[in-house]
Design a protein around this motif. Sequence first.
Motif, PDB file in Angstrom:
ATOM      1  N   GLN A  38       0.823  -1.030   0.003  1.00  0.00           N
ATOM      2  CA  GLN A  38       0.152  -0.062  -0.006  1.00  0.00           C
ATOM      3  C   GLN A  38       0.612   1.021   0.613  1.00  0.00           C
ATOM      4  OE1 GLN A  38      -2.182  -0.597   3.588  1.00  0.00           O
ATOM      5  NE2 GLN A  38      -3.725  -1.767   2.919  1.00  0.00           N
ATOM      6  N   GLU A  39       1.161   1.676  -1.138  1.00  0.00           N
ATOM      7  CA  GLU A  39       2.073   2.728  -1.053  1.00  0.00           C
ATOM      8  C   GLU A  39       1.248   4.809  -1.252  1.00  0.00           C
ATOM      9  OE1 GLU A  39       5.108   0.496  -3.259  1.00  0.00           O
ATOM     10  OE2 GLU A  39       3.859   1.332  -4.556  1.00  0.00           O
ATOM     11  N   CYS A  40       0.889   5.209  -0.546  1.00  0.00           N
ATOM     12  CA  CYS A  40      -0.284   6.605  -0.857  1.00  0.00           C
ATOM     13  C   CYS A  40       1.180   7.733  -0.672  1.00  0.00           C
ATOM     14  CB  CYS A  40      -0.647   6.522   0.820  1.00  0.00           C
ATOM     15  SG  CYS A  40      -1.765   4.770   0.992  1.00  0.00           S
ATOM     16  N   GLU A  41       0.250   8.221  -1.492  1.00  0.00           N
ATOM     17  CA  GLU A  41       1.130   9.591  -1.909  1.00  0.00           C
ATOM     18  C   GLU A  41       0.869  11.327  -1.814  1.00  0.00           C
ATOM     19  OE1 GLU A  41       4.136  10.255  -4.793  1.00  0.00           O
ATOM     20  OE2 GLU A  41       3.778  11.595  -5.243  1.00  0.00           O
ATOM     21  N   PHE A  42       0.705  11.683  -0.867  1.00  0.00           N
ATOM     22  CA  PHE A  42      -0.517  12.976  -0.693  1.00  0.00           C
ATOM     23  C   PHE A  42      -0.403  13.892  -1.525  1.00  0.00           C
ATOM     24  CE2 PHE A  42      -0.684  17.065   1.945  1.00  0.00           C
ATOM     25  CZ  PHE A  42      -2.316  17.664   2.250  1.00  0.00           C
ATOM     26  N   ASP A  43      -0.431  14.680  -2.334  1.00  0.00           N
ATOM     27  CA  ASP A  43       0.412  15.894  -2.019  1.00  0.00           C
ATOM     28  C   ASP A  43      -1.132  17.807  -2.710  1.00  0.00           C
ATOM     29  OD1 ASP A  43       1.506  18.191  -3.501  1.00  0.00           O
ATOM     30  OD2 ASP A  43       2.053  17.073  -5.644  1.00  0.00           O
ATOM     31  N   VAL A  44      -1.134  17.756  -1.406  1.00  0.00           N
ATOM     32  CA  VAL A  44      -2.201  18.636  -1.018  1.00  0.00           C
ATOM     33  C   VAL A  44      -3.415  19.144  -1.339  1.00  0.00           C
ATOM     34  CG1 VAL A  44      -1.832  20.979  -1.349  1.00  0.00           C
ATOM     35  CG2 VAL A  44      -0.158  20.613  -0.772  1.00  0.00           C
ATOM     36  N   THR A  45      -3.727  18.790  -2.998  1.00  0.00           N
ATOM     37  CA  THR A  45      -5.358  19.063  -3.209  1.00  0.00           C
ATOM     38  C   THR A  45      -5.380  17.313  -4.249  1.00  0.00           C
ATOM     39  OG1 THR A  45      -4.375  19.493  -5.331  1.00  0.00           O
ATOM     40  CG2 THR A  45      -4.861  21.232  -4.196  1.00  0.00           C
TER      41      THR A  45
END
Lengths: 360, 360, 360
Positions: free
Chosen positions: B235-242
């Motif tokens: 499980q690879e999650c990447e958050f980028d503000v929007t």
Amino acid sequence: MSELKLDRVTPSASGGEGQFPLNQWYVAGFSSELTDKPIARTLLGQPVVLFRTAEGQAAALEDRCCHRSLPLSFGSVEVCGIRCGYHGLLYAPNGQCIEIPGQEKIPSRARVKSYTMSEKQHLLWIWMSDSSGTAPTHNAPDYPHHDNPEYSFGTGVFHYDAPYQLVHDNLLDLSHVGYVHAKTIGGNARQHMNSKLEVTSEGNVVRAIRMMPGTPPPPTYKAAWPFAASCDRWQECEFDVTHLRIFTGAMEPGSGQIDAPDRGGFHMRGFHGVTPETAETTHYFWSIATNHHPDMPDTIDITVQQVKDTFEEDRVIIEAQFANMKKFGSAASWTDIHVDAGTNRARRIVEKLVQQPDSR
Amino acid sequence: MSELKLDRVTPSASGGEGQFPLNQWYVAGFSSELTDKPIARTLLGQPVVLFRTAEGQAAALEDRCCHRSLPLSFGSVEVCGIRCGYHGLLYAPNGQCIEIPGQEKIPSRARVKSYTMSEKQHLLWIWMSDSSGTAPTHNAPDYPHHDNPEYSFGTGVFHYDAPYQLVHDNLLDLSHVGYVHAKTIGGNARQHMNSKLEVTSEGNVVRAIRMMPGTPPPPTYKAAWPFAASCDRWQECEFDVTHLRIFTGAMEPGSGQIDAPDRGGFHMRGFHGVTPETAETTHYFWSIATNHHPDMPDTIDITVQQVKDTFEEDRVIIEAQFANMKKFGSAASWTDIHVDAGTNRARRIVEKLVQQPDSR
Amino acid sequence: MSELKLDRVTPSASGGEGQFPLNQWYVAGFSSELTDKPIARTLLGQPVVLFRTAEGQAAALEDRCCHRSLPLSFGSVEVCGIRCGYHGLLYAPNGQCIEIPGQEKIPSRARVKSYTMSEKQHLLWIWMSDSSGTAPTHNAPDYPHHDNPEYSFGTGVFHYDAPYQLVHDNLLDLSHVGYVHAKTIGGNARQHMNSKLEVTSEGNVVRAIRMMPGTPPPPTYKAAWPFAASCDRWQECEFDVTHLRIFTGAMEPGSGQIDAPDRGGFHMRGFHGVTPETAETTHYFWSIATNHHPDMPDTIDITVQQVKDTFEEDRVIIEAQFANMKKFGSAASWTDIHVDAGTNRARRIVEKLVQQPDSR
């Protein structure tokens, strides 16, 4: 009633500014409601989750996981508590979190408010206070008629968009049944209005009693019991802060036994738990019990159905009354009439208890 | 997480006092949504009309005619702009009114705010700032997987009655899937909670990675790909503000390739545009792409349907969570647990950007 | 219109801060609505019960029993008044309580506000002021066309989620019919926008007249009257504070009689009672009357149906306009165009009357 100061009994449109008598036993529901699923119910403005442990114990917690605020009522009941449905935190009936999956240490602050409950005679009573896990100062009220083999009973749970004191008013003064319930338990409006209403009180209890000898039986009475054209009727209402007992009934006319403790005839014993949900909304838990007549096997079924219809008529009136109070706001004062003696006394008791929770 | 100050991550019930990171590219929708009719969509509290000119250009204006305030989305799209449906004023994509029927002179103040858009890889990106027609300071994000021939994808547009940061929390921390999504992509709650969550960050990007070798494939995986009883999952999650990218998948167990860049197996590539509608409501634009298996022609259809069901389960939880936060108000603080490392880091980035919109 | 100051005509989102022209005759309904049941209707923010006594007199009281605030509209009409449905208090049309069942003495304060009514030409007019039972300073308006045997008419009662002045704007400026009503009474948008609008005023009355010779008849005209490809059309709107008269029609082209008092052709005479319910909602009482054509027996039925559809189109636009004004709040100013001359003049009259109720 000239002795009343109107400003003390005229409720604000907000239904009492969000204040309720605290340190009291309120009805949280009927035993039969609480099975293997949790129940979410807001009581006195406090969101509560009710659940029954595998051992059968009724428990009540603040309905909010301390981790990310999901209602615990979205979770699942386990043997020793309730588990949150978002990330699995497990809470004991005393409110302490006892498991955080994947984490060894459980911070002591990982807990939620708990409420003391008392389950008896088919009723779930909850002790409502501002603090967590408060010890009640007295036992939960008794209502033996749910266990009386000479009676059968049915129950209902209603929700009102109106503050609880308007429900008190409606139940403690039955003079309205002539106008509102002509199709079921009422009719004969003028006979109600002209009968003497005897109001007494003792501590936080108010009793309002009306005797109506030699009057026609209302439709519900005729359907449930073999009455002829006339009967001797009684209406005995007792207010006790969080609930009311209303014992009504009728017997053959002319016996002179209308107020005898062991009078015969048709008896309706109503229990009415009036629990504020918020300042403007109310839970109404009612039961109706009747005695049995050898020739009338359907007495209880007919009575429960007609009482349900009757309370629906009350709901319409009370919600319209409150909606109108909000429309008019402070412009709407109340002019008292003769039937308001009992309800105004009950309002003064509530007012006192809101200000001094432990007065009796 | 002991290093966190709780007051910095506990949202107010108003969902952040109506503030959002500005000067960012947000998802306004999918290209496929924008045909010959205008679309009304409130973004970051600003009512916007989206339309596509006859030349195919995607345009966005303030959704309000400057004459008498009718939403322009009630109007009709013409070759060179959008015409109001009340009295016919015509606006160019730059927001200037270019025709007032029956009137020769057009006042320069007859104009509305315009927004810069960028359409790429099936996504409509909009540059949100406080001023009209602001020039973006960087290009819209890339999402090449919508154009990757080795993948097929499906999309969905959801609406949440909850603030956007609760959706971030839900997507960046997948430990909840064991509890919330047992029927689709989850199950094995304890294996999730006990697996190490590796959190890193770089600029405004946060990554949260969890590896789960030798665990049972969840129901969706089994339906979409020919897995046996066990698999190696990631499980690879990447958050980028929007927006967030969530790449999950699984392969045959024991290959030692679980974190290799060219690992085989079943790949789900999720795109998640999380665009605040208001401080208390959120647009959620998602797509899910899967690779192909020669023996499984329905992989993408099964996955899209099950993912849709999964996100519905999330919506129920998140809306209940927010409704409860509003009920409890300031009385509801949050107690952090081990899985909150990534989501708290993302909240700090959002907090920083709200206060200093151009920090990176 | 350069002579207008915009801040005087731009309504606040609250729809005028809850103020209305008082000491005016407003339409409370149509005579046909008032049968043996009371009608509850909030007018200018005041909840009113309308009823018709057994003698046929239309009466209006504050819709609240002075005892416990139940709306009197939940009660029943009796020969000489209206009786509350909760505890039976009876009120005369002048607002005085004249019976409290079971109680001999009636306090003089047991009374509610009364309103003066005038019923004429199928309309119920009510005199709205701040005090009870105010004597009107002039007669209710005349609308003789409801009694004109050369006309038939149909009526409708609509409710708008929008303040009354947005309805005034819509009715006094018909330039929108080209855009909003292309399927019924409109179409030919540019011919409307390019025709001269002649605006005059006298006291509190504003007239806006538009002549459109040699133009195609709109769909409703063609369905209701045997028009050929072209006709001479007129639109004559008259605003009078609480209601508008809109006389439209068309005749064979080229007669030179388009503005003659006794011109022939097809006549639509619209009456429009625009009565504020609250600051943000409006009652709209309309009638449409048409003259008769020997070969067209269905003229009135066709016209009433199409006018109803037309007003529904207006309702959608006006409610969307107001919802948008609330969304944008003070950020939404209005830029005037050439067609706003009449509506702005009417807005100035309303503004004056709100501040000085008795100015004329």
